[in-house]
Design an enzyme around this catalytic site. Structure first.
Site, PDB file in Angstrom:
ATOM      1  N   CYS A 101       8.071   3.325  -5.996  1.00  0.00           N
ATOM      2  CA  CYS A 101       9.754   3.177  -5.649  1.00  0.00           C
ATOM      3  C   CYS A 101       9.540   3.424  -4.111  1.00  0.00           C
ATOM      4  CB  CYS A 101      10.406   4.018  -6.479  1.00  0.00           C
ATOM      5  SG  CYS A 101      10.676   3.841  -8.179  1.00  0.00           S
ATOM      6  N   HIS A 132       4.696   7.979  -8.042  1.00  0.00           N
ATOM      7  CA  HIS A 132       5.810   8.025  -7.694  1.00  0.00           C
ATOM      8  C   HIS A 132       6.122   7.905  -6.228  1.00  0.00           C
ATOM      9  CE1 HIS A 132       8.293   9.276 -11.269  1.00  0.00           C
ATOM     10  NE2 HIS A 132       7.416  10.312 -11.586  1.00  0.00           N
TER      11      HIS A 132
END
Length: 408
Positions: free
Chosen positions: A255, A199
């Site tokens: 991301c 993440h």
């Protein structure tokens, strides 16, 4: 939950750490003092959204081009043909230019020295925003580095959240220590490699070096307690100490990772050094604000308005600050999974969950091993084209001749 390994490490392999019986408690892991204890996360730490969901149906690799891989000739010709092997990087010192101080020099790495790799894969097992392909990414990347580029297993540190050894869990403290280990005592022509699959997110910029007003962050497995890791900190640990001629190749499959190491030179798919177009970005922000208002998303309106004002007030100065303070005489090259404003996707390939960038990077170099930096960027994008909205990015610590042979 996908938790398969396509090429498990050999028995007893501990990813570069001391033998298992010596691992805990370690006297001095990585041969340097332990990182200071981590306090509670800052107030702006937030859980990453549930991004990187699987597309449906699962995508297949992009179709092959008519010839092994077609690239344009260097220059401005519109004709296409299979090129010769690109030239290798020069060995002499190079001038920066491009707005950096006139006396600055950098040096490409021949990548003929010692090799060392840090591979981090976090599925966030048992947490609300669990991923499925990150541990597989690390397993596949370690095999690829070993078989194709000669990285020895004992010179790799593997941090994944499915391991029993406390030193091998990707906590914030372990990640920061491992980053220090990666660059410790690096010499010219050494080849270092960092791979992060997990993440990523964004947090308000506090030092004025980001054009969009936000720093990129990555989330360790214990981010809810220890907080995230900011791009400024990663740059200070892994880029700033490097000597001229040391190569650090970085893959951030997460991301909002476009500038996750704060490297100041970002290149387009045409090989052109990108400059911020504040007028265009401001117009996009205005359109986003109008769209958010129409949907009743008042928080989106507020965030967009703040971003618009920050860009208008300090965009140019942030660009100059980044170039003047984040350049490096070392040879640091990064491929990131998406722009700062985009999310990255999981995919399903060869019977297992994978991160899209990690899969495309390995597949491109297996198919076409002798590519230039520009060709590699475009072939990675071609693997993902039409299946994902994310646009992988190429950035560097110095002005990069993108037509040189990609070496590692």
């Amino acid at each position: 939950m996908y938790h398969r390994h396509s090429a498990p490490p050999p028995p007893g392999w501990s990813g570069g750490y001391p033998p298992r019986q010596q691992q805990w408690p370690p006297p001095q892991p990585y041969e340097y003092p332990p990182y200071p204890p981590q306090g509670p996360p800052p107030a702006h730490t937030f859980p990453p959204p549930a991004h990187r969901d699987y597309p449906s149906p699962y995508p297949t690799p992009p179709p092959h081009s008519p010839s092994p891989y077609q690239h344009p000739h260097h220059g401005h010709s519109q004709s296409w043909s299979v090129p010769a092997v690109p030239p290798r990087p020069p060995l002499e010192a190079q001038q920066f230019g491009n707005g950096a101080p006139s006396h600055y020099r950098f040096q490409y790495s021949a990548c003929t020295g010692r090799r060392r790799a840090l591979l981090i894969g976090i599925n966030y097992i048992g947490q609300p925003n669990q991923l499925r392909g990150c541990i597989n990414d690390v397993t596949n990347m370690s095999t690829f580095l070993h078989e194709r580029y000669g990285y020895r297993r004992e010179d790799m540190v593997i941090l994944t959240d499915d391991q029993k050894n406390p030193l091998s869990i990707p906590t914030k403290a372990n990640i920061l220590r491992a980053m220090q280990w990666l660059v410790k005592d690096a010499q010219p022509n050494d080849s270092l490699f960092l791979h992060f699959s997990g993440h990523g997110g964004r947090t308000p910029d506090l030092d004025g070096d980001e054009e969009d007003g936000y720093d990129d962050v990555i989330y360790p497995v214990d981010y809810r307690v220890a907080g995230h890791i900011v791009d400024d900190e990663m740059h200070n640990i892994m880029v700033r100490p490097l000597r001229p001629g040391v190569r650090l190749t970085v893959i951030f499959d997460s991301c909002h990772s476009g500038t996750a190491l704060d490297l100041p030179y970002v290149y387009s798919t045409q090989g052109i050094l990108k400059e911020p177009n504040l007028a265009k970005e401001a117009a996009q922000d205005l359109f986003s604000a109008i769209s958010s208002y129409g949907k009743g998303d008042l928080s989106g309106v507020a965030m967009t308005a703040i971003g618009f004002l920050k860009k208008a007030a300090k965009g140019d100065s942030a660009r100059q600050r980044t170039v003047m303070t984040k350049t490096s005489p070392a040879d640091v090259v990064m491929f990131s999974g998406s722009k700062d404003t985009q999310t990255s996707a999981d995919t399903f390939q060869d019977g297992e969950a994978r991160g899209a960038l990690s899969w495309a990077f390995i597949k491109s170099l297996k198919q076409w091993p002798n590519q230039s930096y520009l060709q590699l960027l475009n072939s990675i994008r071609a693997q993902l084209d039409g299946k994902y909205t994310q646009k992988p990015q190429l950035s560097c610590s110095h002005p990069l001749d993108v037509n040189l042979l990609f070496v590692m």
